[in-house]
Design an enzyme around this catalytic site. Sequence first.
Site, PDB file in Angstrom:
ATOM      1  N   SER A 133      22.981 -23.045 -24.217  1.00  9.98           N
ATOM      2  CA  SER A 133      24.254 -22.430 -24.573  1.00  9.98           C
ATOM      3  C   SER A 133      25.292 -22.900 -23.569  1.00  9.98           C
ATOM      4  O   SER A 133      24.955 -23.410 -22.490  1.00  9.98           O
ATOM      5  CB  SER A 133      24.128 -20.907 -24.542  1.00  9.98           C
ATOM      6  OG  SER A 133      25.373 -20.282 -24.785  1.00  9.98           O
ATOM      7  N   HIS A 137      28.275 -31.503 -34.313  1.00 12.26           N
ATOM      8  CA  HIS A 137      26.965 -31.955 -34.792  1.00 12.26           C
ATOM      9  C   HIS A 137      26.671 -33.407 -34.441  1.00 12.26           C
ATOM     10  O   HIS A 137      25.579 -33.733 -33.973  1.00 12.26           O
ATOM     11  CB  HIS A 137      26.866 -31.767 -36.309  1.00 12.26           C
ATOM     12  CG  HIS A 137      26.689 -30.348 -36.725  1.00 12.26           C
ATOM     13  ND1 HIS A 137      26.585 -29.966 -38.047  1.00 12.26           N
ATOM     14  CD2 HIS A 137      26.599 -29.203 -36.003  1.00 12.26           C
ATOM     15  CE1 HIS A 137      26.435 -28.661 -38.116  1.00 12.26           C
ATOM     16  NE2 HIS A 137      26.454 -28.175 -36.893  1.00 12.26           N
ATOM     17  N   LYS A 146      23.759 -27.734 -41.728  1.00  7.71           N
ATOM     18  CA  LYS A 146      24.763 -28.318 -42.610  1.00  7.71           C
ATOM     19  C   LYS A 146      26.141 -27.806 -42.163  1.00  7.71           C
ATOM     20  O   LYS A 146      26.229 -26.750 -41.524  1.00  7.71           O
ATOM     21  CB  LYS A 146      24.444 -27.964 -44.073  1.00  7.71           C
ATOM     22  CG  LYS A 146      24.200 -26.461 -44.338  1.00  7.71           C
ATOM     23  CD  LYS A 146      25.479 -25.709 -44.416  1.00  7.71           C
ATOM     24  CE  LYS A 146      25.243 -24.222 -44.308  1.00  7.71           C
ATOM     25  NZ  LYS A 146      26.457 -23.508 -43.920  1.00  7.71           N
ATOM     26  N   ASP A 160      31.309 -25.422 -44.981  1.00 10.07           N
ATOM     27  CA  ASP A 160      30.436 -24.317 -44.593  1.00 10.07           C
ATOM     28  C   ASP A 160      29.508 -23.872 -45.715  1.00 10.07           C
ATOM     29  O   ASP A 160      28.328 -23.617 -45.461  1.00 10.07           O
ATOM     30  CB  ASP A 160      31.261 -23.122 -44.112  1.00 10.07           C
ATOM     31  CG  ASP A 160      30.469 -22.252 -43.153  1.00 10.07           C
ATOM     32  OD1 ASP A 160      30.187 -22.720 -42.037  1.00 10.07           O
ATOM     33  OD2 ASP A 160      30.101 -21.136 -43.539  1.00 10.07           O
TER      34      ASP A 160
END
Length: 363
Positions: free
Chosen positions: A57, A110, A128, A209
């Site tokens: 994180s 990503h 995704k 999204d």
Amino acid sequence: MQRFVGRPDWYTTFNPETLATTGTALRWGVVATGNIAATVTADLALLEDAVLQAVSSRRAGTAAEFAESFGFASHYYDGGPDGTSPAGYLQLMADPAVDVVYIATPHAAHYDIAKAALDAGKHVLCEKALTITAAEARALIALARERKLFLMEAVWARFVPGFQRALEILESGEIGQVKWVRADLGFPAPQDDSARIWAPADGGGALLDISVYPLLWAWGTLGRPDSVAATAELTALGVDSQNTLTLSYANGAQAQLISYLSSHGPRVASVSGTEGYLETIGSVNNPTGLRICAGWDNERVEMFEHPGSGYTYQLREVTRCIQGGLTESATMGLDDSLAIMELFDDARRQMGVSYANDSRTDL
């Protein structure tokens, strides 16, 4: 009907056993500690051959809390204990105990994180949308294939029993030739321009999204469309709060797909054929049942159950593929991921949505 989405070779029933060991245990690293990371990690922990090895994180507190909550062996965060270490995800990639990485960050990150994982020799399951642009997806796929590493976009809806059973029914010809598909998905998201789902810097908006889920019902039944018409309502910051994709096919079939972040909706997929129709029960991305009607009156309902939240099916697919030495899934193939990103690029151009990633020159 031709099947356009494959069925996993281990998938022998429509409530398959996904938890039992199928080979050597895999040691997982998880990048990010948000809601989707927590939900998927909870299902990952159900697999007997999954080891929760490391989590990263940006912040020390969230990394430690997530690790303690799920029992990870290690946790990493930006700066590390001495304040001079690199980003937490880079520390995780350098951990030799990690075999496969699950990436659950906002979309805009990503590409960079998945590339770092592949460069470090890790297999990758990435949420995704796989990337923001088709160019990013193309570069990642080329790298994974060059390194002979597993890479898959986490479209879990391809693997759930309701969707796989629907494909079998359609493939049987029970409802005849598919002529049209209609599907919608969404929810009223609180308006907060700093939230991931609304922020242009994160790749916010309904298209990247959630549109992959309504699209799946058209893609799975009719394949890649010959043309796409896209319209959208945009926020003041230029992301789509709702969109409509109309797909057309050379054989005359059509699909209308609606995704939204501003309202309630039925969240249903309908597939209409020359001999009947099929309709989902429950949310379109994980239907709990199917309503099948042959003709006007011959109706039946099939219901499904699954362990956890429904992510164990895609997690079993990743596990089996890596255990078997495969570098991609036949059910969620890399060529499909690239083709869908190309479709989304086209849709965004029509909608007037752009992101910073569109102008990157380092690919």
